[in-house]
Structures are given as C-alpha cells and as structure tokens.
Design an enzyme around this catalytic site. Structure first.
Site, mmCIF file in Angstrom:
data_model
loop_
_atom_site.group_PDB
_atom_site.id
_atom_site.type_symbol
_atom_site.label_atom_id
_atom_site.label_comp_id
_atom_site.label_asym_id
_atom_site.label_seq_id
_atom_site.Cartn_x
_atom_site.Cartn_y
_atom_site.Cartn_z
ATOM 1 C CD GLU A 49 64.606 31.515 40.131
ATOM 2 O OE1 GLU A 49 63.548 30.907 40.109
ATOM 3 O OE2 GLU A 49 65.345 31.939 39.074
ATOM 4 C CB SER A 64 70.453 43.448 29.965
ATOM 5 O OG SER A 64 70.341 44.134 31.528
ATOM 6 C CE LYS A 124 66.281 37.712 34.567
ATOM 7 N NZ LYS A 124 66.253 39.362 34.915
HETATM 8 C C1 LIG Z 1 67.454 40.477 35.888
HETATM 9 C C2 LIG Z 1 68.009 41.220 35.311
HETATM 10 C C3 LIG Z 1 69.714 41.234 34.910
HETATM 11 C C4 LIG Z 1 70.150 40.389 35.591
HETATM 12 O O1 LIG Z 1 70.797 39.092 35.842
HETATM 13 P P1 LIG Z 1 71.319 38.400 34.938
HETATM 14 O O2 LIG Z 1 71.026 36.808 35.344
HETATM 15 O O3 LIG Z 1 73.363 38.914 35.835
HETATM 16 O O4 LIG Z 1 71.678 38.812 33.341
HETATM 17 C C5 LIG Z 1 69.828 42.440 34.169
HETATM 18 N N1 LIG Z 1 68.899 43.320 33.654
HETATM 19 C C6 LIG Z 1 68.082 42.895 33.161
HETATM 20 C C7 LIG Z 1 67.021 44.175 32.902
HETATM 21 C C8 LIG Z 1 67.063 41.958 34.173
HETATM 22 O O5 LIG Z 1 65.702 42.192 34.176
#
Ligand SMILES: *Cc1c(COP(=O)(O)O)cnc(C)c1O
Length: 395
Positions: free
Chosen positions: A114, A379, A92
C-alpha cells in the site's frame, strides 16, 4: 532484540498495544511470516546479503551531518541523520530491502504493497525490479492524483498501480484494499511500509529500520567520542523512521526521544493527524493502537500538508512508549513545518521532505541547553514536495 521496549510479547503486544487482529483466512500467512522472520533476522547469510545491498545499492551508511546553522540558532550541537540521501530519497528503502529478501527466502514471487504519498510504493517497486518480482501497489484514488510523479515512477519500474476507490480514497483505504487482495491471494507477500499492521509487521519493520540508530551510535562515537546523543527527534506517520532512529536508545534513559506529529491546521481545527493527542484505543489494520475515531468507532479523516503523515493511526510501539512516558509527542502544524523547511533550505542548501520538516520544527518546542547533542532524523528529501512548497514560498 535485547531491547525491552522493542520486543513485543508472544502475542505481539507492546503493553496494551499491538497484537494481530486478523481474519481467520490470514492466520496462516502471518504465522508463516513470523516463522520466516525469526529464522532469518539473525542469520548471518541473510544479514550479509542485506548489508551488502544497503551499502552498495542504497548508499549506506548515510552521513551524520553537523548543521552549523541550526547549532548556531539553537545554541547547542544539532546533527542531521541524512536518510534523504538514500536511493529513492527516503528511509523507506531500508525496510523494503529487508522485507524483499525475506520474501525471497520464503519463495514468494508476487509482492503487494500500500502507499500514501507514494514513497513506500516507489521503494517497493524498486526492490521488486531489483529482484525480478511482480509488484502490485494499492493507492488511494485521491493520492494518485496528488502524487502523479511517484505514480509515474512506480509504473516505469514495472509495478501495477491499483486505485482504491472506497472511503476517503487515501492511505487507509489503500491499506484496506491491500489486505482484501491478500486474503484472496494468500500466496502473495504483503510488504507493509511502516511499523503498523498485525504482529509481526511492527517488529519486522522496526528491526529493519534500526540500522538508522545503529549508525548514529557509531558515528557519534567517531565524531564526539561518546555514543549517546541527549535528544533524538523524528516525525511520526505510522512511525517507521522514528522507530529506526529511536531503536538503539530506548534502553538508554539519558536519551530523550521526541515524536513530531502532524497537527495539520491545528489540534482543535478538525483538520489534523495528531493521533497520540487526539486518538483513543481501537483496532486499525490488524493492530490494537491509538487512532482517530468518532464516538461510533468510525475513523475520522486525518489531515496533514504532508501525505506521509496523513494516517489516522500510529504504530503500537509508539502508542506504548508515548503512553508510558518514554517518548514525548510534539504537535507541529502545517505552517510550522513549512517555516522549518524554508530555514533549512536557505541556510544549508538541503530541501527536506515535508514529513521531515515536522521533526525540524520540533526544535522550537523543546527546551534546549548548551550541552545538548541533538540528532534529527531527516527522513527524506523534498523533491516530491516542491509543488506544495511553491505555494507557501516566503517572498
Ligand atoms: C513515509 C514517510 C514518512 C512517514 O512514515 P513513518 O513510517 O512514520 O516513517 C516520513 N518521512 C518520509 C520522507 C516518508 O516518506
């Protein structure tokens, strides 16, 4: 932005999806943002400043790690793109850094955002502290309860956290509140956290996250002598980490793309967030896209064990590429995600975020051959999910 899939038309449409369905009062804000983005995203001074922060502050490039245990289990090469190692623990921050620098160039001093699980709220509060901006984060009342550690982090970073008390008191309601506030305070900058919302947000966020696949390309070349994987897997909530991981490969037809969506307790269970399977076309948060709705066009409540995937829509870029077959969508249940997270933790000593665990679990649902070079976008890290993991601990 040479890329044929990631460049929307002038009105912000990717095929039938996207656009800017916004109240008259926000027209000027969105136009102002579009002009600023087009001015700066290729400006070398802007990019230098951003790249420096990504390197020295965020910790990029993140490693591309060959997982021996997954490679042995699936009998092919499996790499993890370690977005979990970024400052604040997920991808993020890549987008938050890009947008805060854009806001600075636009002369903005007040930022609103948000958040669902709180990862985007934390990333936004972090970059606001860094650049000395006022930060207000809207968060569903229910999520405030569920995600107490992230709420504490945001407050300690100086952000104001405002509970959204309408509807289901989760992410979609927080987004509604943020948009409402933005209409009343048009001088503020709305820092959206995923590839959702009215044009140009999906394009901006995809662009700022594309650093992920740009690095994958270079790193694979270094490690294997060839820039292209055969498969890339990422989880999709709104779809920003997936857009970033896929970006460079959309126009490479030999690279297969897989979007792992949260099936919750199962597609048929009524407790799911598998938008591309269960959704139909409609307008949500300023964009025409696939969303989960009932016969009257009311949003149905999504469910996923992972708060970051618990969103009733999907970014228009993904709706488009899934509809035209470029991206394959795969459904992963809560239980399948937890099993995949446990395997990675026990065999690699890496605790993945519950969201990322959905991408890992997709390995069981994809046909793999020995020559495959698979990249999974990890992610985020799982610290925030320990309470949930503890409940499911396999003894
Ligand atoms: C917020 C988040 C997501 C989902 O958001 P995307 O916009 O689909 O990437 C996925 N993995 C993590 C670790 C997150 O914090």
């Amino acid at each position: 932005m040479k890329n044929s899939f990631t460049t929307p038309n002038k009105l912000g449409f990717y095929g039938d999806f996207g656009g800017a369905f916004i109240p008259e009062l926000l027209q000027r804000n969105v136009e102002e943002l579009n002009v600023a983005f087009l001015n700066f995203y290729e400006d070398s001074q802007f990019l230098n400043e951003r790249n420096q922060l990504l390197h020295d502050y965020v910790g990029r490039p993140t490693p591309l790690y060959l997982s021996q245990s997954l490679s042995a289990k699936y009998n092919c090469k499996i790499y993890l793109k370690r977005e979990d190692l970024n400052h604040t623990g997920s991808h993020k921050i890549n987008n938050a850094i890009g947008q805060i620098l854009l806001a600075k160039r636009m002369g903005k001093t007040e930022i609103i955002a948000e958040t669902g699980a709180g990862q985007h709220g934390v990333a936004t509060a972090t970059v606001c502290a860094l650049l000395n901006m006022n930060c207000t984060v809207f968060m569903g009342e229910k999520d405030i309860e569920r995600q107490a550690p992230n709420v504490a982090r945001m407050k300690f970073l100086g952000a104001k956290v405002i509970p959204a008390t309408s509807g289901s008191k989760t992410l979609k309601d927080a987004t509604n509140e943020a948009i409402r506030y933005w209409i009343d305070h048009p001088a503020s900058y709305y820092l959206i956290g995923s590839v959702v919302g009215p044009h140009p947000y999906p394009q901006i966020v995809a662009e700022f996250q594309s650093i992920i696949s740009k690095e994958i390309r270079c790193q694979l070349k270094e490690k294997k002598g060839s820039e292209l994987p055969t498969k890339v897997i990422a989880c999709v909530g709104g779809g920003s980490n997936a857009a970033g991981a896929f970006y460079e490969f959309y126009d490479e037809p030999t690279v297969e793309l897989f979007a792992a969506e949260a099936a919750g307790m199962g597609i048929e269970s009524g407790y799911s967030a598998a938008t591309s399977t269960l959704g139909s076309i409609g307008v949500l948060h300023g964009s025409m896209t696939l969303l989960m709705q009932d016969e009257f066009g009311q949003i149905t409540e999504p469910h996923s064990i992972s708060a970051g995937l618990d969103y009733p829509g999907i970014g228009p870029l993904h709706a488009y590429t899934i509809a035209n077959g470029r991206t394959n969508s795969i459904n992963i249940t809560d239980d399948e995600a937890v099993v995949a997270a446990q395997f990675l933790t026990l065999n690699e000593g890496i605790i993945p975020a519950l969201e990322s665990a959905h991408a890992l679990a997709a390995l069981d649902k994809i046909e793999l051959v020995q020559n495959d070079v698979v990249v999974i976008n990890l992610s985020g890290r799982g610290d925030k999910d320990m309470e949930e993991y503890a409940k499911h601990l396999i003894q």
